[in-house]
Design a protein around this motif. Structure first.
Motif, short mmCIF file in Angstrom:
data_model
loop_
_atom_site.label_atom_id
_atom_site.label_comp_id
_atom_site.label_asym_id
_atom_site.label_seq_id
_atom_site.Cartn_x
_atom_site.Cartn_y
_atom_site.Cartn_z
N GLU A 1 2.27 -67.06 31.71
CA GLU A 1 2.19 -68.36 32.14
C GLU A 1 0.86 -68.76 32.75
O GLU A 1 0.28 -67.84 33.44
N ALA A 2 0.42 -69.91 32.63
CA ALA A 2 -0.79 -70.39 32.91
C ALA A 2 -0.70 -71.44 34.17
O ALA A 2 -0.28 -72.61 33.71
N VAL A 3 -0.92 -71.19 35.11
CA VAL A 3 -0.60 -72.20 36.17
C VAL A 3 -1.98 -73.04 36.64
O VAL A 3 -3.05 -72.39 36.90
N VAL A 4 -1.96 -74.14 36.65
CA VAL A 4 -3.08 -75.16 36.87
C VAL A 4 -2.81 -76.00 38.08
O VAL A 4 -1.83 -76.48 38.32
N PHE A 5 -3.81 -75.68 39.01
CA PHE A 5 -3.90 -76.43 40.18
C PHE A 5 -4.79 -77.66 39.95
O PHE A 5 -6.03 -77.34 39.62
N THR A 6 -4.42 -78.81 39.90
CA THR A 6 -5.33 -79.95 39.72
C THR A 6 -5.82 -80.70 40.84
O THR A 6 -6.80 -81.72 40.46
N LYS A 7 -5.56 -80.57 42.11
CA LYS A 7 -6.04 -81.37 43.17
C LYS A 7 -6.96 -80.45 44.28
O LYS A 7 -6.73 -80.62 45.44
N HIS A 8 -7.52 -79.55 43.94
CA HIS A 8 -8.35 -78.61 44.54
C HIS A 8 -7.46 -78.00 45.68
O HIS A 8 -7.60 -78.25 46.99
N ASN A 9 -6.18 -77.60 45.34
CA ASN A 9 -5.05 -77.25 46.19
C ASN A 9 -4.64 -75.98 45.94
O ASN A 9 -3.62 -75.63 46.28
N VAL A 10 -5.75 -75.00 45.73
CA VAL A 10 -5.46 -73.55 45.89
C VAL A 10 -5.12 -73.03 47.02
O VAL A 10 -6.04 -73.31 47.86
#
Lengths: 341, 341, 341, 341
Positions: A213-222
């Motif tokens: 699964e590819a997890v995508v953080f979109t808001k500089h929120n890693v």
């Protein structure tokens, strides 16, 4: 047996498998530092129209939900989900295992509404005892949902707005994201999802990959040192390339979307056939999972020829079953199924 | 670059990959209920000469250690390990994540001795405050160890005896089990390991597979509802076949042992060449990891051509490095490395 | 202000405090090994008519629930509770903190019925996917409940039978046990509770003590090395005597029951007065918590003179409040309250 | 028996007990919202010369360490401690229970040196594999230490500087803080400790209270919703007043320091007497714990009259024992002990 029980009964799409074959003997660094994983991340950024998005790859859906949710919640926070949410039922308590409560809202056809969410958050805020209660810290939705349903663009935008107003991130479980996006009833694009969600994942296991699964953080929120946290939770593959190579292939020439489209086309053909034959549906699903009511006699007969999923008892003589198409379902298999129904 | 940094830089052995290709479109149940997984388990039982052994498949080493250890320990128990044990250093605190302490003994060349273990257990028992201390509940050893060393049959038998006398199970981390068994200095068979250990795992990720470790319970000691517990910890693959198919191939025609032998043969050739050239070893390793002391100038030169692992600073002008062979190392790569040394 | 907000607003009953004074300078071993703690345990065994019962003392209710439940559940098990159960709402996720899910059943006036429980267990057993679901491992009930209601002897016997048939222990949260037992509507004795429950606790914090709950294991079912586990969870007091001395006093000359009776007598007087004045009750409670519906104007007026608990919004103009008596409520305070109502 | 085994064998100092008596029937809000708790916090702020400090009260030392450490660490972080640290040995794995590793440094007479700490942090930073290792996230020291020793002002300032340069908070376990501060060898004040430490606690259980530790956050560094987190970990007393009232008394008229001084005076008298009689010390302790080497014959004789603590085996014929004075030790008891020695 005709394989309609789920969307993970076969290996990988031939092009995905070919990518594994082609790259097999190339020596690469471990732990996701290989070039294929990096290339897959870039292709996903492009597909999401989110060049700043940060992408991580994890083996399976339960693990992804567990790693993401536990690392986004503060100690005393819980995750808000529809009562039908996968994390609330069929993941064996994997969220609670990490120390956090699943805070359930009554699902409306598998979905959380913005109105119900706002009302829940208001009630929590107003409760004089909320200092002794689990605080809502993340909202979990799935797309398509466990019942095959979809959020419209307006519904997702509304949910997203409530989340932002309350400073609570919105996380989408996209184990079946491709099948949701390719539905004829979907008015959302992958870019929309990247815009409205703070974190989401693009499911590979059910959509053409062997695993991943590819997890995508979109808001500089890693989360800080997220790869160490992934490792700590046992979710880091030494050969991270296994997932990277597959997603590299899935996001080449729109393969991910094409094979999702294939499953949806067959599902819609199945749905029409079922309607024509007069079957009742437990729920009106526009995606690759179809929930059909059959008599128990019909069920016994079907089971002789078809792998299907029991869903729930409807009454003494009727049962709801689930029939699922996938990237690997063939036209022949579908026709054979329809002939039996 | 010549790939000697680790034993997981390439994909799968060609025969393992071929098995994935051959079985790819066969529809099978999920979650390890497929026929390949069952067949792999049977072949492992046979190879272990332990027809009653129970076998489970998990994606990676850290995850396997985490799932096994946490489910074998009672709440207030910890796991005894050598201070150099992988679970104590390079698994990012994954055991503590599950709530349990790693109780360290000073390793002797990476190993726990029966004498040290008995002494530790005696001290714990004698300590009047042990009711306020973590109780030893499992012994963890690795084979080959993190330093490439091996337990002899006598050493393992002695450890096993201490464990049984104290009613503490013995668990072997076999991430590099094949490389240990095929060492010219090894006097243990897989059947011996199954006899002396209560639980162990056969590493696939480092020995020819894309991912996957086979956990073997040899004493009717599987935790209740273990698959649910695996799921809960995020360690259950929907397509369990991914690992089952690979182990089915690895345990066909002794492939697992043959490819381990290949790596060991090359490692011994490397070791002889290093000795001939006058290099000092940090430790005398009889397996596929060689720990060599080089000058910092040599190191800088080597790094231009070779992927290797930094191990530790020896003094101001010397560094210990690790050179690793694997199933995928070629004779040509080794000769090229030797030519450079 | 008249103190009717809760049953923990004052210190200890004078006789309990006197016991602390009398024993203060006696040097005793720590960690609950003192003679007062041992004597308290014996007196509780006698009061329960359960000479084999094993008794432990823990500081507060949330901690007791947390320590008991987490140590009685196997890894993948959850605890079944009414949705109104204290562990599900007002303990800040303390059960999930230990890694376990609270599995909720719809409460009937705060109670679980034997029928609902059996039905839940049957459904779980019948669900083909239960291997991916949290298993029910313990049943939690409270007495009196969070809504002031009581299980009858028949109801408790029925629940107990369902639990035993399904080999699931029954645990009673007795934070307000005394107030339940002394209710005019109660047909259960402490001995009955010890007979029907596998574990329960006798609440001290709300019934005359400064702090402390007495956990009673009635079926030789104490977890192994339980005191170490208590310590590990931070719940072991160095001066365990603090609780032991208090329970020793509470179970001398039936003090525990006498002071519970006092609170109940006042609560019944309050209930009659409320009825006479025409107030509506949210629920008909036979114990020391009374849930009354007032207009918002009445509420504003009451708040000037009375410490009370907001319970829930009834409609735009009405609110449900909670009025609580305790061992420390005086006849004068009650009369003053009634005069205001 | 003469009570020299520990510093928690008696109840509360008479003035502390009197405060509980005096406030007993005053109705107050629960959960630490009472006026006594607030007043105690203010007095502690004043004593620390830190008007902005935030103060919380928790029942015992293990619990305080557990709650503070687990809430200050990020997921993948561990706490650095001397190997002799209480959290590493005698708290039953309570830190690991919360999911975090104790990262041990070799203690120098129970202390961490700034040099060793810096060296450890440098090594961690330099290790190319630190992404797979637990990150140091907090430094734990105790004062006085488990061996009775003290940090000098310079030593504490140096440690504090290393911590700040590395952005790692410094936490002091002050279970025996009073006994440390009143030592003739101590050059630190409570204000110094508040200055150099980011978090510390003032021990009550061992210094005159029935139970209770006061946690002081000195750098606006209280975790968000900390009281909810305390509750979630089972560490919130309903009658928080129990601890507040006691600390209110302890910090009135310097009682805390006076009764600490008393214990130290007696300890120094004991130390002199032991020296005069020619006893050897295991370690030179300037505080209320004295570690003395006795022959096994002497030990057998002593045990007839004195409650003492076994510490460790020295050799076949000698044992190290611990003799402890406290606020409650009387001059008579000490003289009786000296007479026997």
């Amino acid at each position: 047996m005709l394989p309609f029980a789920n969307d993970y009964s076969r290996g990988a799409h031939p092009k995905v498998l070919q990518a594994l074959i082609d790259t097999n003997m190339d020596a690469q660094p471990g732990y996701g530092q290989d070039i294929y994983t990096k290339r897959a991340a870039q292709k996903i950024q492009a597909a999401c129209e989110a060049p700043d998005a940060e992408v991580f790859f994890i083996s399976g859906g339960t693990q992804t939900n567990q790693v993401v949710i536990s690392n986004l919640l503060d100690g005393d926070e819980g995750v808000v989900a529809a009562d039908s949410g996968h994390i609330n039922f069929h993941e064996a308590g994997s969220i609670e295992y990490t120390g956090h409560k699943v805070l359930t809202l009554p699902g409306e056809r598998g979905k959380i509404t913005a109105k119900n969410l706002q009302s829940y958050l208001d009630d929590w805020q107003a409760d004089e005892n909320h200092g002794q209660m689990v605080a809502p810290g993340l909202v979990y939705i799935s797309f398509s949902t466990e019942l095959g349903t979809l959020y419209s663009k307006q519904e997702l935008a509304d949910l997203s707005q409530v989340c932002r107003q309350n400073q609570i991130p919105l996380f989408m479980d996209g184990a079946r994201l491709g099948y949701g996006l390719m539905s004829p009833e979907c008015d959302l694009s992958l870019a929309d999802i990247a815009k409205y969600c703070d974190i989401f994942y693009i499911g590979g296991t059910k959509v053409g990959a062997l695993a991943g699964e590819a997890v995508v953080f979109t808001k500089h929120n890693v989360p800080k040192r997220f790869t160490t946290k992934i490792k700590r939770q046992g979710a880091m593959l030494a050969k991270g390339r296994l997932i990277g190579v597959q997603f590299d292939a899935l996001f080449t020439d729109n393969l991910y979307f094409k094979l999702s489209q294939h499953a949806i086309d067959l599902a819609m053909k199945l749905k029409r056939a079922l309607k024509d034959k007069g079957y009742q549906f437990l729920i009106d699903s526009p995606t690759n999972q179809q929930f059909v009511v059959v008599t128990n006699d019909q069920l016994a007969e079907l089971k002789k020829h078809v792998d299907l999923s029991f869903w729930e008892v409807v009454d003494d003589t009727h049962t709801a079953i689930r029939l699922v198409t996938s990237w690997s379902t063939t036209e022949q298999e579908l026709d054979a199924l329809i002939a039996i129904l």
